[in-house]
Design an enzyme around this catalytic site. Structure first.
Site, PDB file in Angstrom:
ATOM      1  N   GLN A   1     -10.107  -9.575  -0.833  1.00  9.87           N
ATOM      2  CA  GLN A   1     -10.152  -9.031  -1.819  1.00  9.87           C
ATOM      3  C   GLN A   1      -8.769  -8.215  -2.617  1.00  9.87           C
ATOM      4  OE1 GLN A   1     -11.851  -5.912   1.716  1.00  9.87           O
ATOM      5  NE2 GLN A   1     -12.895  -4.918  -0.481  1.00  9.87           N
TER       6      GLN A   1
ATOM      7  N   GLY B   1     -10.778  -0.182   5.459  1.00  6.02           N
ATOM      8  CA  GLY B   1     -10.602  -1.908   5.947  1.00  6.02           C
ATOM      9  C   GLY B   1     -10.802  -2.424   4.472  1.00  6.02           C
TER      10      GLY B   1
ATOM     11  N   HIS C   1     -18.181  -6.584   8.843  1.00  8.87           N
ATOM     12  CA  HIS C   1     -17.732  -6.246   7.180  1.00  8.87           C
ATOM     13  C   HIS C   1     -16.873  -7.345   6.669  1.00  8.87           C
ATOM     14  CE1 HIS C   1     -18.253  -3.754   3.677  1.00  8.87           C
ATOM     15  NE2 HIS C   1     -17.324  -4.503   2.945  1.00  8.87           N
TER      16      HIS C   1
ATOM     17  N   HIS D   1     -15.467 -10.578   4.292  1.00 12.17           N
ATOM     18  CA  HIS D   1     -15.237 -11.183   3.501  1.00 12.17           C
ATOM     19  C   HIS D   1     -14.539 -12.108   3.636  1.00 12.17           C
ATOM     20  CE1 HIS D   1     -15.431  -7.299   1.335  1.00 12.17           C
ATOM     21  NE2 HIS D   1     -15.479  -7.246   1.863  1.00 12.17           N
TER      22      HIS D   1
HETATM   23 NI    NI Z   1     -15.543  -4.582   1.665  1.00  9.55          NI
END
Ligand code: NI
Length: 170
Positions: free
Chosen positions: A50, A45, A134, A138
């Protein structure tokens, strides 16, 4: 491809990502680049922050990291109906070299858009539930290391400091 995965403590990882207002070619390109980077680093993922894009888009492929058979892109994902509790070991491509147990909801419902702008309504459990929580964390500036005990966090920060120092000296 110019984007790369950023790592903690990069500030973009702590920000709240903005909703995607329109699914443009740029958004489709971003999703494609994210998939490549996710596979390259053997992740299942990845969230747009990110790769330093503070928008609400995630990629998930639970067939990975070895296979690449089930790529899903979720835009403006929202989770609801969280139920149950499950503890599992998590890692994160933005927190390299560290894994820890995290407690999450076992089941949930996801509402999102796909890359064509079609609504997605999906019940998820087990790994998909964990992965969605998760990745969506983010989008709200939350990392899995924000969910571990203070002691573990302190130990991690110490380790990280040492690594960063070593990196500078190398
Ligand atoms: Ni992560």
């Amino acid at each position: 491809m110019s984007r790369k995965i950023v790592t903690y403590p990069h500030p973009v990882l702590a920000g709240k990502a903005a909703p995607v207002m329109e699914i443009t070619d740029e958004i489709r390109e971003l999703a494609a680049e994210m998939a490549v980077l996710m596979y390259q680093d053997k992740g299942i993922g990845l969230a747009a922050p990110q790769v330093a894009e503070s928008i609400r888009l995630i990629t998930v492929d639970l067939s990975g990291p070895d296979k690449r058979e089930d790529l899903r892109v979720f835009i403006n994902p929202v989770i609801s109906n969280l139920e149950g509790e499950v503890v599992s070991e998590e890692g994160c491509l933005s927190v390299p070299g560290y894994r820890s147990n995290v407690t999450r909801a076992e089941r949930l419902h996801l509402s999102a858009l796909d890359l064509d702008g079609n609504p997605v309504e999906m019940d998820a459990d087990d790994l998909m539930s964990i992965c969605l929580q998760h990745e969506i964390d983010h989008l709200d500036g939350v990392l899995f290391i924000d969910k571990i005990s203070k002691l573990k966090r302190t130990l991690y920060e110490r380790k990280l400091k040492k690594w960063l120092k070593q990196k500078k000296e190398d």
